[in-house]
Design a protein around this motif. Structure first.
Motif, PDB file in Angstrom:
ATOM      1  N   LEU A 139       0.856  -1.117  -0.010  1.00 36.06           N
ATOM      2  CA  LEU A 139       0.025   0.052  -0.015  1.00 36.06           C
ATOM      3  C   LEU A 139       0.700   1.430   0.006  1.00 36.06           C
ATOM      4  CD1 LEU A 139      -3.004  -1.124   2.116  1.00 36.06           C
ATOM      5  CD2 LEU A 139      -2.814  -0.936   0.076  1.00 36.06           C
ATOM      6  N   LYS A 140       1.954   1.266   0.728  1.00 38.41           N
ATOM      7  CA  LYS A 140       2.712   2.396   0.503  1.00 38.41           C
ATOM      8  C   LYS A 140       3.420   2.540  -0.711  1.00 38.41           C
ATOM      9  CE  LYS A 140       5.814   3.694   3.483  1.00 38.41           C
ATOM     10  NZ  LYS A 140       6.781   4.137   4.211  1.00 38.41           N
ATOM     11  N   ALA A 141       3.710   1.337  -1.517  1.00 33.74           N
ATOM     12  CA  ALA A 141       4.182   1.674  -2.947  1.00 33.74           C
ATOM     13  C   ALA A 141       3.256   2.218  -3.966  1.00 33.74           C
ATOM     14  CB  ALA A 141       4.648   0.304  -3.451  1.00 33.74           C
ATOM     15  N   MET A 142       1.908   1.995  -3.359  1.00 37.34           N
ATOM     16  CA  MET A 142       0.657   2.427  -4.204  1.00 37.34           C
ATOM     17  C   MET A 142       0.338   3.937  -3.991  1.00 37.34           C
ATOM     18  SD  MET A 142      -1.863  -0.790  -3.633  1.00 37.34           S
ATOM     19  CE  MET A 142      -3.342  -0.062  -4.608  1.00 37.34           C
ATOM     20  N   GLY A 143       1.186   4.515  -3.116  1.00 36.34           N
ATOM     21  CA  GLY A 143       1.073   5.980  -2.816  1.00 36.34           C
ATOM     22  C   GLY A 143       0.160   6.229  -1.490  1.00 36.34           C
TER      23      GLY A 143
END
Length: 330
Positions: A139-143
């Motif tokens: 989810l962090k990679a998704m912004g």
């Protein structure tokens, strides 16, 4: 920017965001439990959200849609796990399909919101708890972090806008998507009082009367799932008569009531020739009384436009003014 810190703990699988505001705790709390307000900041500016349901009560559900500049949509939901107004609440946040059902391709997050007093006014601490390190990193990679910063940067403007959401404003109608409308008003009185005024026939006959000169000789109402509903109004001078019939679809006293509705008349006593609507009433305690949010789903945009053109909002406002008198009179 109200955000003062963002901390990621890869051992506890948490993302903690702390933000400070120059308004009282109650004002900040109301911004989160009022669908009209939270949809102004839940999502980055380029992806504004629309909340079609928002139950700020343990066991409740919220549904929202974020719409991008190109018309692309991202749907989500909350499952409310706990509420301690105006201090804290916890929800299970997840992605949803277009029909509102959970999208299991993405992980869910338990989000805990804590509201405390501070030297400036209030502090909001949001802890997002992930099921695994992989879920956190996905989810962090998704912004997610950037999205939260952009979204929360909009809260100051909302909480400083006291006039748009204060008690005493008349009934408001907001269009949602192609087929829905949300009617909103703060009613002076407790949630329990406002609920009772909507399900007790003897109280409904005192305030839901329409224009002067009209009475409600028939009022069959209640809050049991499956119960058939019927209300009829009469012009006491001319004898003209009309009404509505429906059934209770969902009930969670004293916060949520969902019913169907068809218009009836002496010529069509069952309303078979009238379009059916789905009416979802949600009651939430806020500063000044109880926020009544009434989401109506119409068969199509044409029916919605025709109903709103009848002066529905003005008629409901007249009724809500009488409702406050009934509530205040005990």
């Amino acid at each position: 920017m109200p955000i003062t810190s963002v901390t990621t703990d890869t051992e506890a699988y948490t993302l903690t965001v702390v933000a400070d505001f120059t308004v009282p705790v109650r004002r900040l709390w109301d911004a989160y439990v009022d669908p009209r307000q939270i949809e102004r900041f839940w999502g980055p500016p380029e992806y504004p959200s629309t909340f079609t349901r928002h139950d700020a009560v343990a066991g409740g559900v919220s549904n929202y849609i974020m719409t991008g500049p190109g018309g692309d949509r991202s749907c989500g939901y909350w499952e409310w796990e706990s509420v301690d107004a105006p201090h804290s609440f916890a929800v299970r946040d997840g992605f949803a399909n277009d029909d509102g059902t959970p999208n299991t391709e993405f992980p869910t997050v338990r989000m805990e919101f804590a509201f405390t007093e501070s030297a400036l006014g209030s502090r909001l601490t949001t802890v997002s708890r992930f099921g695994s390190l992989e879920a956190l990193e996905q989810l962090k990679a998704m912004g997610m972090e950037e999205g939260m910063r952009a979204a929360m940067g909009q809260i100051d403007a909302v909480v400083e806008d006291l006039r748009s959401f204060a008690a005493g404003r008349e009934t408001e109608v907001q269009l949602l998507g192609e087929t829905q409308a949300r009617v909103s008003r703060i009613i002076r009185g407790s949630v329990e009082q406002v609920w009772q005024a909507h399900v007790d026939p003897s109280l409904l006959q005192r305030w839901q009367l329409g224009p002067d000169g009209w009475s409600m000789p028939v009022c069959e109402y209640g809050a049991e799932v499956g119960q058939r509903l019927r209300t009829e109004w009469q012009n006491d001078e001319s004898g003209e008569r009309f009404g509505f019939a429906g059934v209770v679809v969902e009930s969670a006293a004293p916060h949520r009531l969902v019913t169907t509705e068809r218009m009836i008349s002496p010529q069509d006593p069952e309303g078979s020739g009238s379009p059916e609507t789905l009416n979802e009433m949600t009651l939430v305690p806020v500063d000044g009384g109880t926020l009544l949010a009434y989401v109506i789903t119409y068969p199509d945009a044409t029916v919605r436009e025709a109903v709103l053109a009848t002066g529905m909002a003005e008629g409901m406002e007249t009724g809500y003014q009488r409702l406050e008198q009934v509530v205040l009179a005990g």
